[in-house]
Write a protein that holds these residues in place. Structure first.
Motif, PDB file in Angstrom:
ATOM      1  N   LEU A 175       0.824  -1.203   0.000  1.00 35.24           N
ATOM      2  CA  LEU A 175       0.000   0.000   0.000  1.00 35.24           C
ATOM      3  C   LEU A 175       0.865   1.262   0.000  1.00 35.24           C
ATOM      4  O   LEU A 175       0.538   2.263  -0.649  1.00 35.24           O
ATOM      5  N   ASN A 176       1.986   1.227   0.737  1.00 38.89           N
ATOM      6  CA  ASN A 176       2.920   2.363   0.721  1.00 38.89           C
ATOM      7  C   ASN A 176       3.505   2.564  -0.673  1.00 38.89           C
ATOM      8  O   ASN A 176       3.651   3.696  -1.139  1.00 38.89           O
ATOM      9  N   ALA A 177       3.835   1.458  -1.342  1.00 40.23           N
ATOM     10  CA  ALA A 177       4.389   1.555  -2.691  1.00 40.23           C
ATOM     11  C   ALA A 177       3.371   2.179  -3.647  1.00 40.23           C
ATOM     12  O   ALA A 177       3.723   3.001  -4.500  1.00 40.23           O
ATOM     13  N   ILE A 178       2.095   1.811  -3.500  1.00 40.69           N
ATOM     14  CA  ILE A 178       1.056   2.366  -4.364  1.00 40.69           C
ATOM     15  C   ILE A 178       0.879   3.861  -4.116  1.00 40.69           C
ATOM     16  O   ILE A 178       0.603   4.631  -5.040  1.00 40.69           O
ATOM     17  N   ARG A 179       1.065   4.306  -2.861  1.00 39.70           N
ATOM     18  CA  ARG A 179       0.941   5.739  -2.572  1.00 39.70           C
ATOM     19  C   ARG A 179       2.008   6.549  -3.298  1.00 39.70           C
ATOM     20  O   ARG A 179       1.762   7.685  -3.706  1.00 39.70           O
ATOM     21  N   TYR A 180       3.198   5.962  -3.457  1.00 42.09           N
ATOM     22  CA  TYR A 180       4.282   6.683  -4.129  1.00 42.09           C
ATOM     23  C   TYR A 180       4.238   6.521  -5.646  1.00 42.09           C
ATOM     24  O   TYR A 180       4.617   7.424  -6.383  1.00 42.09           O
ATOM     25  N   ASN A 181       3.810   5.350  -6.095  1.00 44.57           N
ATOM     26  CA  ASN A 181       3.733   5.115  -7.544  1.00 44.57           C
ATOM     27  C   ASN A 181       2.758   3.968  -7.795  1.00 44.57           C
ATOM     28  O   ASN A 181       2.950   2.864  -7.292  1.00 44.57           O
ATOM     29  N   GLN A 182       1.717   4.236  -8.547  1.00 44.80           N
ATOM     30  CA  GLN A 182       0.688   3.231  -8.793  1.00 44.80           C
ATOM     31  C   GLN A 182       1.132   2.310  -9.929  1.00 44.80           C
ATOM     32  O   GLN A 182       0.617   2.348 -11.045  1.00 44.80           O
ATOM     33  N   ALA A 183       2.082   1.442  -9.588  1.00 43.61           N
ATOM     34  CA  ALA A 183       2.667   0.538 -10.572  1.00 43.61           C
ATOM     35  C   ALA A 183       1.793  -0.706 -10.739  1.00 43.61           C
ATOM     36  O   ALA A 183       1.202  -1.209  -9.774  1.00 43.61           O
ATOM     37  N   LEU A 184       1.736  -1.211 -11.951  1.00 46.10           N
ATOM     38  CA  LEU A 184       0.920  -2.379 -12.260  1.00 46.10           C
ATOM     39  C   LEU A 184       1.347  -3.592 -11.451  1.00 46.10           C
ATOM     40  O   LEU A 184       0.508  -4.332 -10.911  1.00 46.10           O
ATOM     41  N   VAL A 185       2.652  -3.805 -11.322  1.00 45.53           N
ATOM     42  CA  VAL A 185       3.147  -4.992 -10.638  1.00 45.53           C
ATOM     43  C   VAL A 185       2.728  -5.005  -9.172  1.00 45.53           C
ATOM     44  O   VAL A 185       2.454  -6.065  -8.599  1.00 45.53           O
ATOM     45  N   THR A 186       2.628  -3.824  -8.552  1.00 47.01           N
ATOM     46  CA  THR A 186       2.223  -3.766  -7.149  1.00 47.01           C
ATOM     47  C   THR A 186       0.752  -4.123  -6.993  1.00 47.01           C
ATOM     48  O   THR A 186       0.366  -4.811  -6.039  1.00 47.01           O
ATOM     49  N   GLY A 210      -6.700  -1.071  -9.987  1.00 47.12           N
ATOM     50  CA  GLY A 210      -5.642  -1.126 -10.989  1.00 47.12           C
ATOM     51  C   GLY A 210      -6.176  -0.997 -12.411  1.00 47.12           C
ATOM     52  O   GLY A 210      -5.545  -0.370 -13.264  1.00 47.12           O
ATOM     53  N   LEU A 211      -7.357  -1.577 -12.654  1.00 44.73           N
ATOM     54  CA  LEU A 211      -7.929  -1.512 -13.998  1.00 44.73           C
ATOM     55  C   LEU A 211      -8.330  -0.094 -14.396  1.00 44.73           C
ATOM     56  O   LEU A 211      -8.369   0.233 -15.580  1.00 44.73           O
ATOM     57  N   ARG A 212      -8.639   0.734 -13.400  1.00 42.30           N
ATOM     58  CA  ARG A 212      -8.947   2.123 -13.729  1.00 42.30           C
ATOM     59  C   ARG A 212      -7.723   2.856 -14.280  1.00 42.30           C
ATOM     60  O   ARG A 212      -7.854   3.831 -15.036  1.00 42.30           O
ATOM     61  N   LEU A 213      -6.537   2.388 -13.902  1.00 42.81           N
ATOM     62  CA  LEU A 213      -5.298   2.980 -14.406  1.00 42.81           C
ATOM     63  C   LEU A 213      -4.765   2.241 -15.624  1.00 42.81           C
ATOM     64  O   LEU A 213      -4.121   2.836 -16.495  1.00 42.81           O
ATOM     65  N   TYR A 214      -5.017   0.927 -15.685  1.00 42.90           N
ATOM     66  CA  TYR A 214      -4.518   0.102 -16.791  1.00 42.90           C
ATOM     67  C   TYR A 214      -5.695  -0.680 -17.375  1.00 42.90           C
ATOM     68  O   TYR A 214      -5.777  -1.905 -17.227  1.00 42.90           O
ATOM     69  N   PRO A 215      -6.641  -0.010 -18.034  1.00 45.60           N
ATOM     70  CA  PRO A 215      -7.878  -0.688 -18.469  1.00 45.60           C
ATOM     71  C   PRO A 215      -7.681  -1.745 -19.537  1.00 45.60           C
ATOM     72  O   PRO A 215      -8.535  -2.609 -19.706  1.00 45.60           O
ATOM     73  N   GLY A 216      -6.570  -1.712 -20.250  1.00 41.69           N
ATOM     74  CA  GLY A 216      -6.366  -2.678 -21.323  1.00 41.69           C
ATOM     75  C   GLY A 216      -5.370  -3.765 -21.000  1.00 41.69           C
ATOM     76  O   GLY A 216      -4.949  -4.500 -21.892  1.00 41.69           O
ATOM     77  N   ASN A 217      -5.018  -3.913 -19.723  1.00 36.43           N
ATOM     78  CA  ASN A 217      -4.023  -4.914 -19.356  1.00 36.43           C
ATOM     79  C   ASN A 217      -4.681  -6.286 -19.245  1.00 36.43           C
ATOM     80  O   ASN A 217      -5.533  -6.523 -18.373  1.00 36.43           O
ATOM     81  N   SER A 218      -4.294  -7.190 -20.110  1.00 39.90           N
ATOM     82  CA  SER A 218      -4.936  -8.507 -20.176  1.00 39.90           C
ATOM     83  C   SER A 218      -4.678  -9.332 -18.923  1.00 39.90           C
ATOM     84  O   SER A 218      -5.577 -10.030 -18.434  1.00 39.90           O
ATOM     85  N   ASP A 219      -3.466  -9.264 -18.374  1.00 42.52           N
ATOM     86  CA  ASP A 219      -3.153 -10.050 -17.173  1.00 42.52           C
ATOM     87  C   ASP A 219      -4.007  -9.605 -15.991  1.00 42.52           C
ATOM     88  O   ASP A 219      -4.505 -10.433 -15.216  1.00 42.52           O
ATOM     89  N   LEU A 220      -4.167  -8.289 -15.833  1.00 41.53           N
ATOM     90  CA  LEU A 220      -4.961  -7.773 -14.720  1.00 41.53           C
ATOM     91  C   LEU A 220      -6.431  -8.125 -14.895  1.00 41.53           C
ATOM     92  O   LEU A 220      -7.129  -8.474 -13.929  1.00 41.53           O
ATOM     93  N   LEU A 221      -6.926  -8.071 -16.123  1.00 36.44           N
ATOM     94  CA  LEU A 221      -8.306  -8.477 -16.393  1.00 36.44           C
ATOM     95  C   LEU A 221      -8.511  -9.956 -16.078  1.00 36.44           C
ATOM     96  O   LEU A 221      -9.557 -10.355 -15.553  1.00 36.44           O
ATOM     97  N   THR A 222      -7.498 -10.768 -16.390  1.00 32.57           N
ATOM     98  CA  THR A 222      -7.597 -12.197 -16.081  1.00 32.57           C
ATOM     99  C   THR A 222      -7.650 -12.437 -14.581  1.00 32.57           C
ATOM    100  O   THR A 222      -8.453 -13.239 -14.091  1.00 32.57           O
TER     101      THR A 222
END
Length: 451
Positions: A175-186, A210-222
């Protein structure tokens, strides 16, 4: 000829052309001054840094052989004190899978520049890859003191805590990492952490964020589709997984799950079409062959079903659901000895599945092992949970054949009471396996004890 105009680098002429006046050589004079300034600037760059740009150039273009050759030259020129050369050498060792050598290189680089947070972070990465999670965590904490704004350090600390079985601390770091940078891997790692803790709704929430930031990411959708599937929201799961397939036609995991949902709802032919595409991408998947086998089982193509399930069993001999399905198919084909063999394996691999004990009891009944069959029925009720109507029905049939009418009547009463409470009689289902999904059930023929 006029006098000399300034000083030029060695090998460059500093005099004006013959026959020119003293005011003429201004252009030559300006060029000579620029060369002299460049020479002075080059002389100011320490020898152990002057090739860093070239090493970076080779590395980012993945010209690793040229990198190694240049690092050797840099070591000779600097007597082994090139900090950047050591750093890139550690990265190259890691690319080659030589984690211990990479750790030594990063430690040498850290000795040359003790205040480099990035080098400390790379030491932590190498320790993490070696499975030394506690030491890696200590290295990340040192790096965090040097750079408190680096989100990767916080993400990597979360990974260490997750592997050290400290999920609450891992969650805090992610959660701390997401506050500094909303990275997909986190987002992916935090969602996986919630799934491991059986917090499906929390996992869905973080995936949706995460999908609101990366709406077309297939792995996250899966991932969010499978989370919905585990939570029992079939409609949302099918929507997300279908979108994942739309964005990436090579996403075998999403396509597998879509086929499993179709199979669960009786759409066998569309499911077979999905599985045929998956077979071209992951032909050695035991989940694929298991589901194919149960599709053919529902179409009553017994030989094809057995062949697919046998291949699945060869690829994953310790998967209890595959053994369960093999036992179910053999029971339907009246091959009771083979059914007993696979159902016994299923029980050994998962000793808490009520359906496996019930089918094993049916196989033992057909093999005239009534005493052992009765014990299996009793065990099935022990693990059945809130209700197991098919178990009561089959046990009643078994007791009636033993002329135990009173006990049989009691089991029939329990059957009707359980059906009324649950709303409908549960059927013995063939377990299908969607990669990443658990306990998905496809329709199959009901198997009951012989009358």
């Amino acid at each position: 000829m006029s006098g000399e105009q300034g000083s030029a680098p060695a090998g460059a002429s500093s005099a004006a052309p013959a026959g020119a006046s003293s005011a003429a050589p201004t252009v030559v004079d300006s060029a000579a001054n620029k060369k002299a300034a460049a020479a002075r600037k080059q002389a100011e760059v320490p020898i152990f840094q002057k090739r860093n740009w070239m090493l970076y150039y080779y590395y980012v273009r993945q010209k690793f052989d040229q990198c190694r050759d240049l690092i050797k030259v840099m070591k000779e020129e600097t007597n082994g004190i090139s900090e950047y050369g050591m750093y890139v050498e550690g990265l190259l060792y890691r690319v080659d899978g030589k984690i211990l050598q990479s750790l030594e290189s990063f430690r040498k680089a850290s000795q040359l520049d003790p205040k480099s947070a990035d080098t400390k972070k790379q030491i932590g990465v190498s320790l993490f890859l070696l499975g030394r999670h506690q030491q890696a965590l200590a290295a990340y904490e040192v790096a965090e003191q040097l750079d408190k704004l680096d989100w990767e350090i916080k993400h990597n600390k979360g990974m260490c805590y997750a592997h050290m079985q400290e999920p609450h601390k891992a969650r805090e770091e992610f959660l701390n990492a997401i506050r500094y940078n909303q990275a997909l891997v986190t987002f992916k790692q935090l969602g996986t952490l919630y799934e491991d803790q059986k917090e499906d709704q929390a996992a869905i929430d973080i995936y949706e964020q995460g999908l609101r930031l990366y709406p077309g990411n297939s792995d996250l959708l899966t991932k969010v589709g499978l989370a919905y599937l585990r939570a029992g929201s079939i409609t949302n799961a099918f929507e997300k997984l279908g979108t994942a397939v739309m964005f990436s036609a090579k996403n075998s995991q999403a396509m597998m799950a879509v086929g499993s949902i179709m199979q669960q709802h009786g759409d066998v032919d569309p499911a077979l079409d999905k599985y045929s595409h998956v077979a071209m991408m992951v032909p050695e998947s035991p989940y694929l062959w298991n589901n194919l086998g149960m599709c053919y089982f529902s179409k009553e193509q017994w030989a094809t079903s057995i062949a697919c399930l046998k291949r699945a069993n060869y690829l994953a001999p310790l998967e209890w659901k595959i053994n369960y399905n093999l036992g179910l198919v053999h029971l339907a084909m009246q091959q009771d000895t083979s059914a007993f063999h696979f159902l016994k394996s299923s029980v050994h691999l998962n000793p808490r599945c009520a359906k496996s004990y019930m089918l094993l009891a049916i196989a033992l009944t057909r093999l005239n092992e009534d005493n052992h069959a009765e014990k299996c029925y009793e065990k099935s009720f022990r693990f059945a949970g809130d209700g197991f109507p098919m178990g009561h029905l089959n046990f009643a049939t078994f007791l009636a054949r033993q002329n135990k009418d009173k006990e049989a009547t009691k089991q029939m009463q329990l059957f009707f009471e359980t059906c009324e409470r649950l709303g409908e009689a549960s059927q013995v289902g063939a377990e299908t396996l969607a990669a990443g999904a658990t306990a998905t059930v496809a329709p199959a023929a009901r198997v009951s004890a012989p009358t």
